[in-house]
Write a protein that holds these residues in place. Structure first.
Motif, PDB file in Angstrom:
ATOM      1  N   GLY A 211     -34.587  28.364   8.106  1.00 16.16           N
ATOM      2  CA  GLY A 211     -35.565  28.008   8.934  1.00 16.16           C
ATOM      3  C   GLY A 211     -36.327  29.287   9.402  1.00 16.16           C
ATOM      4  N   ALA A 212     -35.933  30.503   9.181  1.00 20.90           N
ATOM      5  CA  ALA A 212     -36.601  31.521   9.731  1.00 20.90           C
ATOM      6  C   ALA A 212     -38.267  31.741   9.195  1.00 20.90           C
ATOM      7  N   GLU A 213     -39.230  31.757   9.995  1.00 18.51           N
ATOM      8  CA  GLU A 213     -40.321  32.003   9.727  1.00 18.51           C
ATOM      9  C   GLU A 213     -40.581  33.505   8.759  1.00 18.51           C
ATOM     10  N   TYR A 214     -41.248  33.355   7.529  1.00 14.64           N
ATOM     11  CA  TYR A 214     -41.109  34.564   6.681  1.00 14.64           C
ATOM     12  C   TYR A 214     -42.447  34.471   5.609  1.00 14.64           C
ATOM     13  N   ARG A 215     -43.138  35.345   5.797  1.00 18.55           N
ATOM     14  CA  ARG A 215     -44.431  35.378   4.807  1.00 18.55           C
ATOM     15  C   ARG A 215     -45.309  33.978   4.465  1.00 18.55           C
ATOM     16  N   GLY A 216     -45.264  33.237   5.609  1.00 20.34           N
ATOM     17  CA  GLY A 216     -46.081  31.859   5.712  1.00 20.34           C
ATOM     18  C   GLY A 216     -45.410  30.689   5.340  1.00 20.34           C
ATOM     19  N   ARG A 217     -44.100  30.872   5.222  1.00 20.07           N
ATOM     20  CA  ARG A 217     -43.448  29.676   5.216  1.00 20.07           C
ATOM     21  C   ARG A 217     -41.990  30.065   6.050  1.00 20.07           C
ATOM     22  N   GLU A 218     -41.164  28.694   6.151  1.00 14.97           N
ATOM     23  CA  GLU A 218     -39.710  28.936   6.518  1.00 14.97           C
ATOM     24  C   GLU A 218     -38.929  29.219   5.348  1.00 14.97           C
ATOM     25  N   VAL A 219     -37.811  29.963   5.594  1.00 15.53           N
ATOM     26  CA  VAL A 219     -36.769  30.426   4.603  1.00 15.53           C
ATOM     27  C   VAL A 219     -36.023  28.945   4.381  1.00 15.53           C
ATOM     28  N   GLU A 220     -35.707  28.711   2.981  1.00 18.27           N
ATOM     29  CA  GLU A 220     -35.278  27.439   2.922  1.00 18.27           C
ATOM     30  C   GLU A 220     -33.758  27.638   1.951  1.00 18.27           C
ATOM     31  N   THR A 221     -32.512  27.840   2.556  1.00 18.73           N
ATOM     32  CA  THR A 221     -31.208  28.205   1.844  1.00 18.73           C
ATOM     33  C   THR A 221     -30.526  27.038   2.003  1.00 18.73           C
ATOM     34  N   PHE A 222     -30.889  25.811   2.198  1.00 15.39           N
ATOM     35  CA  PHE A 222     -30.255  24.501   2.115  1.00 15.39           C
ATOM     36  C   PHE A 222     -30.487  23.897   0.937  1.00 15.39           C
ATOM     37  N   THR A 223     -29.282  23.073   0.539  1.00 13.25           N
ATOM     38  CA  THR A 223     -29.256  22.209  -0.703  1.00 13.25           C
ATOM     39  C   THR A 223     -29.387  20.965  -0.488  1.00 13.25           C
ATOM     40  N   PRO A 224     -29.980  19.963  -1.220  1.00 13.69           N
ATOM     41  CA  PRO A 224     -30.616  20.400  -2.386  1.00 13.69           C
ATOM     42  C   PRO A 224     -32.099  20.664  -2.190  1.00 13.69           C
ATOM     43  N   GLY A 225     -32.410  21.317  -3.065  1.00 15.64           N
ATOM     44  CA  GLY A 225     -34.008  21.693  -3.146  1.00 15.64           C
ATOM     45  C   GLY A 225     -34.687  22.728  -2.529  1.00 15.64           C
ATOM     46  N   GLY A 226     -33.844  23.498  -1.565  1.00 16.50           N
ATOM     47  CA  GLY A 226     -34.173  24.739  -0.952  1.00 16.50           C
ATOM     48  C   GLY A 226     -34.918  25.738  -1.682  1.00 16.50           C
ATOM     49  N   LEU A 227     -35.981  26.445  -1.373  1.00 11.84           N
ATOM     50  CA  LEU A 227     -36.677  27.275  -2.333  1.00 11.84           C
ATOM     51  C   LEU A 227     -36.027  28.698  -2.515  1.00 11.84           C
ATOM     52  N   ASP A 228     -35.008  28.972  -1.534  1.00  5.18           N
ATOM     53  CA  ASP A 228     -34.329  30.117  -1.584  1.00  5.18           C
ATOM     54  C   ASP A 228     -32.980  29.762  -1.695  1.00  5.18           C
ATOM     55  N   SER A 229     -32.714  28.798  -2.285  1.00  4.08           N
ATOM     56  CA  SER A 229     -31.136  28.566  -2.530  1.00  4.08           C
ATOM     57  C   SER A 229     -31.060  28.314  -4.120  1.00  4.08           C
ATOM     58  N   GLN A 230     -29.869  28.182  -4.591  1.00  2.00           N
ATOM     59  CA  GLN A 230     -29.571  27.873  -6.013  1.00  2.00           C
ATOM     60  C   GLN A 230     -30.616  26.915  -6.859  1.00  2.00           C
ATOM     61  N   ASP A 231     -31.343  26.023  -5.911  1.00  7.73           N
ATOM     62  CA  ASP A 231     -32.315  25.294  -6.470  1.00  7.73           C
ATOM     63  C   ASP A 231     -33.476  25.694  -6.776  1.00  7.73           C
ATOM     64  N   GLY A 232     -33.793  26.937  -6.230  1.00  9.97           N
ATOM     65  CA  GLY A 232     -35.183  27.630  -6.376  1.00  9.97           C
ATOM     66  C   GLY A 232     -35.326  28.203  -7.413  1.00  9.97           C
ATOM     67  N   PRO A 233     -36.502  29.052  -7.603  1.00  3.51           N
ATOM     68  CA  PRO A 233     -36.476  29.791  -8.659  1.00  3.51           C
ATOM     69  C   PRO A 233     -35.752  30.985  -8.772  1.00  3.51           C
ATOM     70  N   ASP A 234     -35.554  31.721  -9.915  1.00  4.40           N
ATOM     71  CA  ASP A 234     -34.865  32.899 -10.124  1.00  4.40           C
ATOM     72  C   ASP A 234     -33.513  32.646  -9.481  1.00  4.40           C
ATOM     73  N   ASN A 235     -32.753  31.502  -9.729  1.00  4.90           N
ATOM     74  CA  ASN A 235     -31.607  31.206  -9.043  1.00  4.90           C
ATOM     75  C   ASN A 235     -30.390  32.388  -9.100  1.00  4.90           C
ATOM     76  N   TRP A 236     -30.617  33.082 -10.390  1.00  3.48           N
ATOM     77  CA  TRP A 236     -29.378  34.200 -10.526  1.00  3.48           C
ATOM     78  C   TRP A 236     -29.553  35.147  -9.267  1.00  3.48           C
ATOM     79  N   ASN A 237     -30.768  35.112  -8.514  1.00  2.00           N
ATOM     80  CA  ASN A 237     -31.002  35.949  -7.273  1.00  2.00           C
ATOM     81  C   ASN A 237     -30.665  35.353  -6.136  1.00  2.00           C
ATOM     82  N   THR A 238     -30.207  34.260  -5.946  1.00  2.00           N
ATOM     83  CA  THR A 238     -29.972  33.394  -4.936  1.00  2.00           C
ATOM     84  C   THR A 238     -28.788  33.963  -4.145  1.00  2.00           C
TER      85      THR A 238
END
Length: 568
Positions: free
Chosen positions: A370-397
């Protein structure tokens, strides 16, 4: 026969013998080529400009392990490396290991020192280099005032290296002014004899007293940024005397006189009257170009001399970052509520909105869901969060559900940062540390008097933090805990926590707690649920880990004459 001094040096024997002088034999030939990576010893001693350059370069170290000094050579500490010191504490873990997990999991050994194996070799190498300069400075054609300043700088550098040895290894070998050479007899066991911690500290304190006498209050002119000042020497003295009074160094015997010396040393820095707390935002303090009122001593970077690109190394995977140092729930939970109360998972309101109404330093230090960062909110939730294991480059989650925000410059790119990022200053000493040093020592001397409250509350009330003042009427023990809490959040990720929990002798408690993270589940109605998880299995700390093991190769290089630290 030619006698040359290498600007890039190599180590031998214990880490106390580091060859600056190499002897190159050659026969006269029709073509004689002087190596372009070497300057003759005679040239350096006879040219004051070259000699000063040699001294300045003693503020730097060398790469001794992989990934050190990515962009430029290391300085005094790890600083902005891929894995920073916070990743071997209860502040964070390094997402992709990088030789840190073995330390978190209690597997440290003389043969396997992880990212902590370079302190011994780098420090003794630097001490040998400093001793070489001190031995030869009398032959340099330079004004006496110029020599006095360089001698003071060299003593500061040597003192810093010894302070790094002492706080990592405890008892160490004092070299004095000796300059070891290849042909020396190393069979004498006295060369490898350790000195007690207190004797070593007293030696370093005297070095710093002499350095402070010869150093200026301010540096001006060419080659001056990042060089020692009187304030830097006094700040290092303040830190070391605080350590000397602490339980680990004082054999658990509380000595009021030692605490008084530590309080007085911090007061000496305060009395200089040239430092103050940065008032333009906690996060900006680490991003401002050049110096400012809170910096006492720092390493300054620029576009031509960069460090690790923090933005990509630590960025969330949904932005193309690699995760890097990912903060632990252990640290997140220790940030107070905005009203100064402790965060409490058992409070339903706080548990349902754990990132609301927290200490402002939390928002400036940690990226959370939910933190505002670079034009959007950080998404570490699942399912579907862009910054979670469901996001791109998930080996870097992030394994913890958090990412690092402190030190990160949002104006610098995450992707393709190589020619532009890596310019933030690394601050070795800042005024907030001195205030906290004073508060801790003075509280041990006299309890929580007005000066103790004032030192801590200055930090809590600064612009951009503005936390409530500490409650009146605290006992000495309550104030001790409040000061430790303040160091925990104010100095997070700045290489203090590793040493603080050890010198306080609480590491058996703090470092045996699991490395926690958070799982955030998003329901179909958009509501979030939070469940604590273990982010790294097997976190462990044993009594011998209060000091680092001396690397096995250093023991072997001494033919077994150097005594290993207990427990290893």
């Amino acid at each position: 026969m030619k006698n040359n001094i290498l600007l890039k040096l190599s180590s031998i024997r214990l880490g106390i013998l580091f060859l600056a002088v190499t002897f190159i034999g050659c026969e006269k030939d029709f073509l004689e080529v002087n190596p372009t990576d070497r300057l003759s010893e005679v040239a350096i001693v006879q040219d004051s400009t070259l000699f000063e350059a040699y001294v300045i370069n003693r503020y730097l170290g060398v790469r001794l392990t992989d990934k050190e000094g990515d962009g430029s050579v290391p300085g005094f500490g790890r600083g902005y490396e891929y894995a920073m010191m916070g990743t071997v504490t209860d502040e964070a873990i390094y997402n992709n290991d990088d030789n840190t997990w073995l330390i978190q999991q209690g597997q440290l050994s003389p043969e396997n020192t992880g990212i902590l194996g370079t302190f011994w070799g780098r420090s003794y190498r630097s001490i040998r280099e400093v001793n070489y300069a001190l031995k030869n400075i009398s032959d340099v054609e330079m004004s006496e005032s110029g020599k006095a300043k360089l001698i003071a700088e060299l003593k500061f550098i040597r003192a810093f290296r010894y302070h790094d040895l002492i706080r990592n290894y405890g008892e160490v070998v004092l070299m004095g002014d000796r300059v070891s050479e290849l042909g020396d007899d190393f069979s004498n066991p006295e060369l490898f004899e350790k000195t007690s911690i207190q004797e070593s500290i007293e030696y370093v304190i005297e070095e710093l007293n002499q350095a402070a006498e010869g150093l200026p209050l301010h540096n001006d002119g060419e080659w001056e940024d990042g060089r020692a000042t009187k304030g830097a020497a006094l700040a290092l003295r303040s830190r070391l005397l605080l350590y000397a009074a602490s339980p680990l160094y004082d054999n658990d015997n509380s000595d009021p006189q030692k605490w008084q010396r530590a309080a007085d040393a911090a007061q000496d820095v305060m009395d200089l009257g040239i430092y103050s707390l940065y008032q333009d935002g906690y996060a900006d303090m680490f991003l401002t170009e050049g110096s400012h009122s809170e910096i006492i001593f720092a390493r300054y970077y620029n576009i031509n001399e960069r460090h690790t690109a923090l933005e990509i190394a630590n960025g969330p995977n949904g932005y193309g970052g690699w995760g890097g140092q990912v903060p632990l729930q252990n640290l997140v939970d220790d940030y107070e509520m905005a009203d100064g109360s402790e965060f409490n998972w058992d409070d339903p309101e706080e548990a349902n909105s754990p990132y609301e109404n927290r200490d402002p330093r939390f928002y400036e230090s940690i990226l959370y869901n939910g933190a505002e960062y670079r034009g959007r909110e950080v998404e570490t939730f699942t399912p579907g969060g862009l910054d979670s294991q469901d996001g791109p480059d998930n080996w870097n989650t992030s394994k913890t559900g958090y990412y690092l925000r402190k030190f990160i410059n949002e104006d610098l790119p995450i992707q393709n940062p190589w020619e532009v990022a890596g310019t933030q200053n690394w601050i070795y000493f800042r005024y907030a540390e001195i205030l906290l040093n004073y508060a801790e020592a003075q509280n041990e001397v006299s309890g929580p008097d007005e000066s103790v409250y004032n030192a801590v509350n200055q930090i809590r009330s600064r612009n951009g933090v503005e936390m409530p003042a500490l409650p009146a009427g605290l006992s000495q023990e309550e104030m001790r805990e409040a000061i430790r809490q303040e160091r925990r959040v104010e100095l997070a990720f700045e290489e203090h926590r590793f040493y603080d929990v050890r010198r306080w002798k609480i590491a058996m408690e703090t470092e045996n707690v699991p490395a926690y993270g958070i799982n955030i589940r998003k329901a179909e109605d958009g509501s979030l649920s939070y469940d604590r998880k273990i982010a790294l299995e097997g976190r462990s700390f044993e009594e011998q880990h209060y000091w680092l093991p001396i690397p096995r190769q250093e023991i072997q290089s001494s033919d077994g004459q150097l005594e290993q630290n207990p427990g290893y």
